[in-house]
Write an enzyme that holds these catalytic residues in place. Structure first.
Site, short mmCIF file in Angstrom:
data_model
loop_
_atom_site.label_atom_id
_atom_site.label_comp_id
_atom_site.label_asym_id
_atom_site.label_seq_id
_atom_site.Cartn_x
_atom_site.Cartn_y
_atom_site.Cartn_z
N GLU A 14 0.70 -1.25 0.01
CA GLU A 14 -0.06 0.19 -0.08
C GLU A 14 0.82 1.28 -0.17
O GLU A 14 0.45 2.29 -0.62
CB GLU A 14 -0.81 -0.17 1.07
N HIS B 71 -9.59 -5.99 8.85
CA HIS B 71 -10.22 -5.39 7.76
C HIS B 71 -11.47 -4.95 7.99
O HIS B 71 -12.32 -4.57 7.23
CB HIS B 71 -10.87 -6.81 6.94
#
Length: 186
Positions: free
Chosen positions: A52, A121
């Site tokens: 990321e 998540h």
């Protein structure tokens, strides 16, 4: 049209309108998170590795070079891994360059809950990013909002974080009424 289809339609419309718009993310060419016409756009739809910070850094560089990247991070909690790039590069570039640099970057990040999603998540990081000068934050609540806001975000000269609720992806907008067909979250 579902919430997710509305977002993807908005991105495709903007890619057709402006050749500098491209989209990238993990598994984005596979159709996992929407269907893009790969044959039409070719390399303007790019798969990225799981990294990321590097992905946001790449998008920041592309935006500073005059492109309009739409980066799909998929899980919003992974924005923490890229926070330095978002906060210290994307959000501050206009100020660091004395207002002479635009940074037309859209970062899509999906929030999940339920469906046996793990703790990594299911966080909601948007309040933290709301306090960063130089960032714009949107969180569409309907398919119509999603399409309009993604198009506006792509046209924006400053970085925009678009927080999508994964549990809304399967919602259909039918004549102003929202109904659920199936379950995206599991």
């Amino acid at each position: 049209m579902t919430y997710l289809a509305a977002i993807n339609a908005g991105i495709v419309e903007e890619m057709r309108r402006d050749d500098s718009v491209f989209t990238m993310g993990q598994d984005i060419r596979s159709g996992t998170y929407g269907v893009y016409p790969v044959e039409e756009f070719g390399s303007r739809i790019r798969n990225l590795p799981i990294s990321e910070a590097a992905n946001v850094g790449t998008a920041v560089g592309a935006a500073l070079a005059g492109l309009r990247p739409v980066l799909d991070i998929t899980f919003s909690t992974f924005l923490y891994s890229a926070a330095d790039q978002i906060v210290n590069q994307a959000a501050k570039s206009r100020y660091m360059f004395g207002g002479q640099a635009d940074l037309p970057l859209v970062i899509r990040a999906t929030m999940y809950y339920g469906g046996s999603q793990a703790a990594h998540h299911t966080d909601r990081p948007y309040p933290m990013f709301m306090n960063v000068p130089g960032l714009k934050i949107v969180a569409p609540a309907s398919a119509a909002d999603a399409k309009g806001l993604i198009k506006a975000a792509i046209r924006e000269p400053d970085p925009v974080l678009v927080f999508e609720d994964g549990n809304l992806w399967g919602l259909f907008a039918v004549e102003g009424v929202v109904e659920v067909r199936g379950s995206i979250a599991g």
